[in-house]
Design a protein around this motif. Structure first.
Motif, PDB file in Angstrom:
ATOM      1  N   GLY A  80      15.404  44.169  -5.593  1.00  0.00           N
ATOM      2  CA  GLY A  80      14.401  44.621  -4.611  1.00  0.00           C
ATOM      3  C   GLY A  80      14.642  44.662  -3.196  1.00  0.00           C
ATOM      4  N   LEU A  81      16.081  44.455  -2.595  1.00  0.00           N
ATOM      5  CA  LEU A  81      16.307  44.452  -1.254  1.00  0.00           C
ATOM      6  C   LEU A  81      16.741  45.973  -0.776  1.00  0.00           C
ATOM      7  CD1 LEU A  81      18.574  41.106  -1.528  1.00  0.00           C
ATOM      8  CD2 LEU A  81      16.427  41.324  -0.415  1.00  0.00           C
ATOM      9  N   ASP A  82      16.252  46.155   0.399  1.00  0.00           N
ATOM     10  CA  ASP A  82      16.493  47.316   0.726  1.00  0.00           C
ATOM     11  C   ASP A  82      18.055  47.300   1.207  1.00  0.00           C
ATOM     12  OD1 ASP A  82      13.846  48.431   0.601  1.00  0.00           O
ATOM     13  OD2 ASP A  82      13.283  48.104   2.705  1.00  0.00           O
ATOM     14  N   MET A  83      18.704  48.558   1.078  1.00  0.00           N
ATOM     15  CA  MET A  83      20.095  48.485   1.100  1.00  0.00           C
ATOM     16  C   MET A  83      20.496  50.031   1.635  1.00  0.00           C
ATOM     17  SD  MET A  83      21.908  46.693  -2.088  1.00  0.00           S
ATOM     18  CE  MET A  83      23.272  46.369  -0.965  1.00  0.00           C
ATOM     19  N   HIS A  84      21.512  50.156   2.424  1.00  0.00           N
ATOM     20  CA  HIS A  84      22.109  51.126   2.950  1.00  0.00           C
ATOM     21  C   HIS A  84      23.664  51.090   3.186  1.00  0.00           C
ATOM     22  CE1 HIS A  84      22.207  54.918   5.491  1.00  0.00           C
ATOM     23  NE2 HIS A  84      22.965  54.347   6.346  1.00  0.00           N
ATOM     24  N   GLU A  85      24.409  52.216   2.571  1.00  0.00           N
ATOM     25  CA  GLU A  85      25.712  52.265   2.511  1.00  0.00           C
ATOM     26  C   GLU A  85      26.258  51.004   1.786  1.00  0.00           C
ATOM     27  OE1 GLU A  85      27.106  53.467   6.355  1.00  0.00           O
ATOM     28  OE2 GLU A  85      26.181  55.535   6.173  1.00  0.00           O
ATOM     29  N   GLY A  86      25.660  50.166   0.867  1.00  0.00           N
ATOM     30  CA  GLY A  86      26.209  49.064   0.195  1.00  0.00           C
ATOM     31  C   GLY A  86      25.914  47.824   0.943  1.00  0.00           C
ATOM     32  N   MET A  87      25.198  48.062   2.032  1.00  0.00           N
ATOM     33  CA  MET A  87      24.844  46.691   2.686  1.00  0.00           C
ATOM     34  C   MET A  87      23.255  46.241   2.771  1.00  0.00           C
ATOM     35  SD  MET A  87      27.540  47.163   5.929  1.00  0.00           S
ATOM     36  CE  MET A  87      27.356  49.018   5.703  1.00  0.00           C
ATOM     37  N   PHE A  88      23.066  45.083   3.046  1.00  0.00           N
ATOM     38  CA  PHE A  88      21.766  44.814   3.149  1.00  0.00           C
ATOM     39  C   PHE A  88      21.165  45.027   4.473  1.00  0.00           C
ATOM     40  CE2 PHE A  88      23.689  41.491   0.138  1.00  0.00           C
ATOM     41  CZ  PHE A  88      22.835  42.003  -0.981  1.00  0.00           C
ATOM     42  N   VAL A  89      19.950  45.637   4.351  1.00  0.00           N
ATOM     43  CA  VAL A  89      19.233  45.985   5.798  1.00  0.00           C
ATOM     44  C   VAL A  89      18.367  44.705   6.093  1.00  0.00           C
ATOM     45  CG1 VAL A  89      17.519  47.424   6.749  1.00  0.00           C
ATOM     46  CG2 VAL A  89      18.937  48.476   5.061  1.00  0.00           C
ATOM     47  N   MET A  90      18.706  44.355   7.487  1.00  0.00           N
ATOM     48  CA  MET A  90      17.991  43.463   8.049  1.00  0.00           C
ATOM     49  C   MET A  90      17.483  43.685   9.469  1.00  0.00           C
ATOM     50  SD  MET A  90      20.993  40.886   9.608  1.00  0.00           S
ATOM     51  CE  MET A  90      22.184  41.440  10.709  1.00  0.00           C
ATOM     52  N   ASN A  91      16.368  43.069   9.935  1.00  0.00           N
ATOM     53  CA  ASN A  91      15.894  43.227  11.171  1.00  0.00           C
ATOM     54  C   ASN A  91      16.551  42.369  12.214  1.00  0.00           C
ATOM     55  OD1 ASN A  91      14.565  40.976  10.788  1.00  0.00           O
ATOM     56  ND2 ASN A  91      12.539  41.542  10.552  1.00  0.00           N
ATOM     57  N   PRO A  92      16.110  42.337  13.390  1.00  0.00           N
ATOM     58  CA  PRO A  92      16.781  41.528  14.463  1.00  0.00           C
ATOM     59  C   PRO A  92      16.551  39.924  14.196  1.00  0.00           C
ATOM     60  CG  PRO A  92      15.819  43.523  15.610  1.00  0.00           C
ATOM     61  CD  PRO A  92      15.274  43.361  14.224  1.00  0.00           C
ATOM     62  N   LEU A  93      15.618  39.684  13.152  1.00  0.00           N
ATOM     63  CA  LEU A  93      15.807  38.242  13.095  1.00  0.00           C
ATOM     64  C   LEU A  93      16.179  37.828  11.514  1.00  0.00           C
ATOM     65  CD1 LEU A  93      11.808  37.706  14.010  1.00  0.00           C
ATOM     66  CD2 LEU A  93      13.755  37.174  15.076  1.00  0.00           C
ATOM     67  N   ALA A  94      17.089  38.815  11.141  1.00  0.00           N
ATOM     68  CA  ALA A  94      17.978  38.530   9.909  1.00  0.00           C
ATOM     69  C   ALA A  94      16.945  38.425   8.727  1.00  0.00           C
ATOM     70  CB  ALA A  94      18.989  37.440   9.970  1.00  0.00           C
ATOM     71  N   GLU A  95      15.934  39.281   8.885  1.00  0.00           N
ATOM     72  CA  GLU A  95      14.975  39.007   7.698  1.00  0.00           C
ATOM     73  C   GLU A  95      15.414  40.610   6.919  1.00  0.00           C
ATOM     74  OE1 GLU A  95      11.064  37.002   9.600  1.00  0.00           O
ATOM     75  OE2 GLU A  95      11.545  39.331  10.095  1.00  0.00           O
ATOM     76  N   THR A  96      15.424  40.308   5.509  1.00  0.00           N
ATOM     77  CA  THR A  96      15.707  41.355   4.694  1.00  0.00           C
ATOM     78  C   THR A  96      13.978  42.029   4.256  1.00  0.00           C
ATOM     79  OG1 THR A  96      15.486  40.116   2.545  1.00  0.00           O
ATOM     80  CG2 THR A  96      17.734  40.228   3.776  1.00  0.00           C
ATOM     81  N   SER A  97      14.251  42.857   3.180  1.00  0.00           N
ATOM     82  CA  SER A  97      12.712  43.437   2.919  1.00  0.00           C
ATOM     83  C   SER A  97      12.172  42.742   2.191  1.00  0.00           C
ATOM     84  CB  SER A  97      13.075  44.851   2.177  1.00  0.00           C
ATOM     85  OG  SER A  97      13.894  44.619   1.138  1.00  0.00           O
ATOM     86  N   VAL A  98      12.774  41.351   1.704  1.00  0.00           N
ATOM     87  CA  VAL A  98      11.839  40.522   0.775  1.00  0.00           C
ATOM     88  C   VAL A  98      11.779  39.005   1.501  1.00  0.00           C
ATOM     89  CG1 VAL A  98      12.176  39.158  -1.539  1.00  0.00           C
ATOM     90  CG2 VAL A  98      13.125  41.457  -1.094  1.00  0.00           C
ATOM     91  N   PRO A  99      10.431  38.673   1.555  1.00  0.00           N
ATOM     92  CA  PRO A  99      10.204  37.435   2.354  1.00  0.00           C
ATOM     93  C   PRO A  99      11.045  36.209   1.618  1.00  0.00           C
ATOM     94  CG  PRO A  99       8.209  38.782   1.993  1.00  0.00           C
ATOM     95  CD  PRO A  99       9.307  39.358   0.887  1.00  0.00           C
ATOM     96  N   GLY A 100      11.459  35.341   2.656  1.00  0.00           N
ATOM     97  CA  GLY A 100      12.397  34.290   2.266  1.00  0.00           C
ATOM     98  C   GLY A 100      13.849  34.530   2.170  1.00  0.00           C
ATOM     99  N   ILE A 101      14.064  35.782   2.270  1.00  0.00           N
ATOM    100  CA  ILE A 101      15.582  36.229   1.980  1.00  0.00           C
ATOM    101  C   ILE A 101      16.177  36.884   3.126  1.00  0.00           C
ATOM    102  CG2 ILE A 101      17.267  37.422   0.411  1.00  0.00           C
ATOM    103  CD1 ILE A 101      15.449  37.435  -1.615  1.00  0.00           C
ATOM    104  N   PHE A 102      17.302  36.108   3.687  1.00  0.00           N
ATOM    105  CA  PHE A 102      17.740  36.454   5.054  1.00  0.00           C
ATOM    106  C   PHE A 102      19.201  37.024   4.843  1.00  0.00           C
ATOM    107  CE2 PHE A 102      14.343  33.338   5.479  1.00  0.00           C
ATOM    108  CZ  PHE A 102      13.525  33.842   6.356  1.00  0.00           C
ATOM    109  N   THR A 103      20.050  37.222   5.813  1.00  0.00           N
ATOM    110  CA  THR A 103      21.293  37.929   5.568  1.00  0.00           C
ATOM    111  C   THR A 103      22.079  37.652   6.714  1.00  0.00           C
ATOM    112  OG1 THR A 103      22.471  39.725   4.638  1.00  0.00           O
ATOM    113  CG2 THR A 103      20.807  40.200   6.112  1.00  0.00           C
ATOM    114  N   ALA A 104      23.308  37.473   6.628  1.00  0.00           N
ATOM    115  CA  ALA A 104      24.282  37.469   7.876  1.00  0.00           C
ATOM    116  C   ALA A 104      25.655  38.068   7.386  1.00  0.00           C
ATOM    117  CB  ALA A 104      24.342  36.052   8.378  1.00  0.00           C
ATOM    118  N   GLY A 105      26.696  38.268   8.417  1.00  0.00           N
ATOM    119  CA  GLY A 105      27.806  38.868   8.128  1.00  0.00           C
ATOM    120  C   GLY A 105      27.863  40.171   7.836  1.00  0.00           C
ATOM    121  N   ASP A 106      29.329  40.442   7.103  1.00  0.00           N
ATOM    122  CA  ASP A 106      29.510  41.974   6.821  1.00  0.00           C
ATOM    123  C   ASP A 106      28.704  42.441   5.801  1.00  0.00           C
ATOM    124  OD1 ASP A 106      31.799  41.940   8.728  1.00  0.00           O
ATOM    125  OD2 ASP A 106      33.221  41.705   7.099  1.00  0.00           O
TER     126      ASP A 106
END
Length: 342
Positions: free
Chosen positions: A258-284
């Motif tokens: 259920g995570l929004d993705m683009h070109e095989g990567m997780f989409v995050m906002n400037p706060l490293a938040e993904t489209s699912v609450p409680g799940i964050f992302t970092a790095g490549d």
């Protein structure tokens, strides 16, 4: 059976972003678990363990292996739980905001937040589609380099046009008898300064590609090179061939959670938040506008992700950790370091 030991944050991935996130989450006094699919930490850096890095802020040039060593030591500062040789396949939301992670080993891990730091996912090297190429992989056809000294005083041919191919050419120009670089395009996808250096130190053939190997079935003795512009071909005597055509990355099954993705990567906002609450992302594995794809950028992503996870759990928490020079968590550690040095 669920692992009933509940963690504040579980970091998926043991590369630079994941390891620094483990350290920084310790600074935020969070209970931390890190899950890495391979049998050692380091992530994609392990692929180039003998490569020299110049662009990590505040550090002198050093081999990837040495940087990994430093990162592993730092990651362990606050004694996080480290789980190796497990790949997270599914993510489920339980009651009370708890997240369950299930791995390929059948184990279950529960956590309050997750930081996705899986880097390039499961990376598979792009191999040459040339008859008989596989026959030489155990002799003098290489898709990565672990020991630069192995190429001492040899005739080396490198195929590729990215940063890795250019970096290898520069490294080996100081050791090999000769270095020839073959690339399909006239332009290189690498730092301009390094490309200029390479053209001075190595023979560069563009726009060209490897069309065949000639040897005794066990060792490549000559490489056939074709020019895409003129159609002309030539053969080069070689001792070693290095192919650096990049990797094909396969993001794990988490892409279907259920995570929004683009070109095989997780989409995050400037706060490293993904489209699912409680799940964050970092790095490549992460994507946002202005994303910096350097190790330094991975460190910054990790800090932002940890701070956002902390605020998610405790809305009244400070926006960031106290800097280490003023952080009480380091009082005893500073004393121990002082005693070691005196």
């Amino acid at each position: 059976m669920h692992n009933q030991d509940l963690y504040d944050v579980t970091i998926i991935g043991g590369g630079p972003a994941g390891m620094y996130a483990a350290f920084y989450a310790g600074m935020r006094e969070m209970k931390v678990k890190l899950i890495e699919g391979k049998d050692e930490l380091g992530g994609f850096l392990q692929t180039y363990s003998d490569k020299t890095l110049w662009d990590v802020g505040g550090l002198p040039p050093m081999k990837c292996a040495k940087l990994i060593e430093h990162l592993v030591q730092q990651a362990g500062t606050f004694e996080p739980t480290i789980v190796l040789k497990q790949t997270v396949d599914t993510l489920n939301h339980l009651q009370d905001g708890i997240i369950e992670l299930q791995t390929d080993s059948g184990e279950s891990h529960i956590t309050r937040t997750v930081i996705m730091a899986i880097g390039r996912g499961v990376a598979e090297v792009q191999k040459l589609d040339i008859p008989s190429a596989q026959n030489y992989e155990r002799s003098n056809l290489h898709y990565t380099i672990q020991n630069l000294d192995y190429f001492e005083r040899k005739k080396v041919l490198i195929s590729g046009g990215g940063n890795s191919a250019v970096d290898w050419a520069l490294e080996l120009a100081e050791r090999a008898d000769s270095v020839t670089v073959v690339h399909r395009q006239d332009s290189f996808r690498a730092m301009e300064h390094n490309v200029s250096q390479m053209k001075r130190k190595a023979d560069v053939l563009t726009p060209c590609y490897i069309e065949g190997f000639y040897g005794n079935g066990q060792i490549i003795q000559q490489v056939g090179i074709a020019n895409t512009a003129t159609g002309e071909s030539l053969r080069l005597d070689v001792d070693e061939v290095i192919v650096s055509h990049g990797y094909t990355s396969h993001v794990s099954n988490l892409a279907r959670c259920g995570l929004d993705m683009h070109e095989g990567m997780f989409v995050m906002n400037p706060l490293a938040e993904t489209s699912v609450p409680g799940i964050f992302t970092a790095g490549d594995c992460a994507m946002r506008e202005g994303k910096v794809r350097l190790i330094a950028g991975a460190f910054n992503d990790a800090i932002v992700a940890v701070n956002s996870a902390k605020k998610y759990l405790e809305p009244d928490a400070a926006g960031m950790a106290y800097v280490s020079s003023h952080n009480e968590l380091f009082r005893e550690k500073n004393r121990a370091l002082h005693n070691q040095q005196t």
